[in-house]
Design a protein around this motif. Structure first.
Motif, PDB file in Angstrom:
ATOM      1  N   THR A   1      57.445  -7.782  58.906  1.00  0.00           N
ATOM      2  CA  THR A   1      56.152  -7.181  58.609  1.00  0.00           C
ATOM      3  C   THR A   1      55.045  -8.240  58.600  1.00  0.00           C
ATOM      4  OG1 THR A   1      56.070  -7.466  56.199  1.00  0.00           O
ATOM      5  CG2 THR A   1      57.408  -5.637  57.055  1.00  0.00           C
ATOM      6  N   GLU A   2      53.829  -7.749  58.504  1.00  0.00           N
ATOM      7  CA  GLU A   2      52.689  -8.624  58.289  1.00  0.00           C
ATOM      8  C   GLU A   2      52.841  -9.357  56.959  1.00  0.00           C
ATOM      9  OE1 GLU A   2      49.102  -6.379  57.541  1.00  0.00           O
ATOM     10  OE2 GLU A   2      50.282  -4.683  56.798  1.00  0.00           O
ATOM     11  N   LYS A   3      52.081 -10.422  56.789  1.00  0.00           N
ATOM     12  CA  LYS A   3      52.125 -11.189  55.548  1.00  0.00           C
ATOM     13  C   LYS A   3      51.425 -10.413  54.438  1.00  0.00           C
ATOM     14  CE  LYS A   3      52.265 -15.659  57.886  1.00  0.00           C
ATOM     15  NZ  LYS A   3      51.594 -16.971  58.057  1.00  0.00           N
ATOM     16  N   LEU A   4      52.065 -10.383  53.275  1.00  0.00           N
ATOM     17  CA  LEU A   4      51.529  -9.664  52.129  1.00  0.00           C
ATOM     18  C   LEU A   4      51.029 -10.640  51.071  1.00  0.00           C
ATOM     19  CD1 LEU A   4      54.322  -6.958  51.675  1.00  0.00           C
ATOM     20  CD2 LEU A   4      52.323  -6.896  53.184  1.00  0.00           C
TER      21      LEU A   4
ATOM     22  N   VAL B   1      57.720  -9.779  55.193  1.00  0.00           N
ATOM     23  CA  VAL B   1      58.950  -9.158  54.703  1.00  0.00           C
ATOM     24  C   VAL B   1      59.915  -8.973  55.861  1.00  0.00           C
ATOM     25  CG1 VAL B   1      59.957  -7.108  53.607  1.00  0.00           C
ATOM     26  CG2 VAL B   1      57.740  -7.989  52.827  1.00  0.00           C
ATOM     27  N   GLN B   2      61.156  -9.393  55.668  1.00  0.00           N
ATOM     28  CA  GLN B   2      62.217  -9.164  56.639  1.00  0.00           C
ATOM     29  C   GLN B   2      63.061  -7.997  56.153  1.00  0.00           C
ATOM     30  OE1 GLN B   2      64.543 -12.714  57.282  1.00  0.00           O
ATOM     31  NE2 GLN B   2      63.082 -13.557  58.729  1.00  0.00           N
ATOM     32  N   ILE B   3      63.372  -7.093  57.081  1.00  0.00           N
ATOM     33  CA  ILE B   3      64.187  -5.913  56.769  1.00  0.00           C
ATOM     34  C   ILE B   3      65.352  -5.899  57.746  1.00  0.00           C
ATOM     35  CG2 ILE B   3      64.197  -3.400  56.571  1.00  0.00           C
ATOM     36  CD1 ILE B   3      61.030  -3.718  56.385  1.00  0.00           C
ATOM     37  N   GLY B   4      66.568  -5.892  57.248  1.00  0.00           N
ATOM     38  CA  GLY B   4      67.718  -5.952  58.144  1.00  0.00           C
ATOM     39  C   GLY B   4      68.969  -5.419  57.479  1.00  0.00           C
TER      40      GLY B   4
END
Length: 374
Positions: free
Chosen positions: A240-243, A262-265
């Motif tokens: 994702t973009e940086k939060l 955020v990495q989602i895996g």
């Protein structure tokens, strides 16, 4: 007669190869690392960066203890890398969660944790959090999440920064890292040692050779008498973009890197050597993330990729010495981040067969010959 220099050559310049190289350099050996082509399948450049112990070795006690040893060694190892390389790998080892939307799956995982704890005795530490108890502890968790497990020893690092820190540390210790050096064949020499034929026509000679090339070591391993047959396992990721705000948790499927993205895996698939991401899986990953933490629904995805894990027949590490070709070793695993501190210390003593050599017989590839699993 060919001069055998450097003393030890490592084939593979990813997390595993560089960690082993660092351990050997600490022991005073001369080491050269041959890293392959940019187009090779590189698990080290596509991994999740987790330092994780939950459930590992539930049905294999040696792996449970090996993993716990690695978790305990990480703080000192991260400091060591920073001193050598000047790079902060962003270690955060403040605990991790496994989230569940199905109570039966959660109960099954609790049984695994109980079995792991039985192996580890007092070294194991985890708790199960259900429903509202979880949501009172972690604000913002979605209503469809039935619970989670939590273990205080789990954590993560910035994986690409970790890879760079390892390479810089190896070089700072006097190791040679040669990029774009694809080994086409390894030939044992009559007088001892090995000749490594590179794809560009060069031939390198070495006293000992250690295969740490992951999926790229298959043919070379057979040529040296090893029987382990590694296989690829595809994992896909969303980024994702940086939060600006920090997530209140780390999980094995959702993590926020130190830069803010955020990495989602967490996917696993048998797709051969095809590492392309797929739209159906991307959709499932996004749905999972929003189910766990609904606030992510409005966050933009900026990129996605697939990467190939390196899996042994039973999923556990392999540390093997070649019987027919003394001086040749095979080191392979899919937990190159978690186990790195031990690869850079304990495993080096095993390779060198010093007076402090640890007993790693449980990880020898002979277990495949006995079970016909290779």
């Amino acid at each position: 007669m060919h001069q055998l220099t450097p003393e030890i050559t490592i084939v593979g310049g990813g997390l595993v190869g560089l960690s082993v190289a660092l351990g050997l350099l600490f022991s005073g050996r001369r080491v050269r690392v041959l890293d392959g082509a940019d187009c090779d399948a590189r698990a080290s450049q596509g991994n999740f960066g987790l330092i994780w112990g939950q459930g590992k070795g539930a049905d294999f006690a040696p792996y449970a203890h090996w993993t716990m040893d690695a978790l305990a060694a990480w703080p000192g190892f991260a400091q060591q890398l920073q001193e050598l390389s000047g790079i902060d790998v962003a270690l955060d080892q403040s605990g991790g969660y496994e989230f569940f939307t199905d109570l039966s799956e959660m109960d099954a995982f609790k049984a695994e944790l109980d079995q792991q704890a039985a192996h580890l005795g007092g070294r194991a530490s985890y708790e199960m959090l259900y429903g509202d108890d979880l949501r009172s502890q972690l604000k913002g968790i979605g209503p469809d999440v039935v619970g989670a497990s939590f273990s205080p020893g789990d954590g993560h690092v910035n994986p690409l920064r970790f890879l760079r820190a390892l390479r810089c540390s190896v070089q700072a210790m006097g190791g040679r890292v040669t990029l774009g050096a694809t080994v086409a064949a390894i030939r044992p020499q009559l007088g001892g040692g090995f000749a490594l034929a590179l794809a560009d026509g060069e031939v390198a000679y070495t006293e000992q050779v250690i295969l740490c090339a992951g999926l790229g070591a298959a043919t070379l391993a057979r040529d040296l008498g090893f029987i382990t047959q590694v296989r690829p396992q595809l994992g896909e990721l969303l980024i994702t973009e940086k939060l600006g705000d920090r997530l209140p948790f780390l999980s094995s499927t959702i993590r926020q890197v130190d830069e803010g993205g955020v990495q989602i895996g967490g996917t696993k698939a048998n797709a051969g050597l095809d590492d392309r991401e797929t739209l159906p899986i991307m959709s499932k990953l996004a749905h999972h993330a929003v189910t766990v933490f609904p606030a992510l629904a409005d966050v933009r995805v900026v990129r996605a990729w697939g990467a190939l894990r390196v899996m042994s027949p039973d999923g556990y590490p392999v540390y093997a010495k070649s019987g027919p070709n003394p001086g040749a070793f095979l080191v392979t695993c899919h937990s190159g981040v978690t186990l790195a501190p031990l690869h850079a210390s304990v495993l080096a003593k095993w390779i060198l067969n010093t007076s402090a050599t640890p007993d790693l017989e449980a990880f020898d590839e002979c277990r495949f010959a006995l079970s016909h699993a290779a």
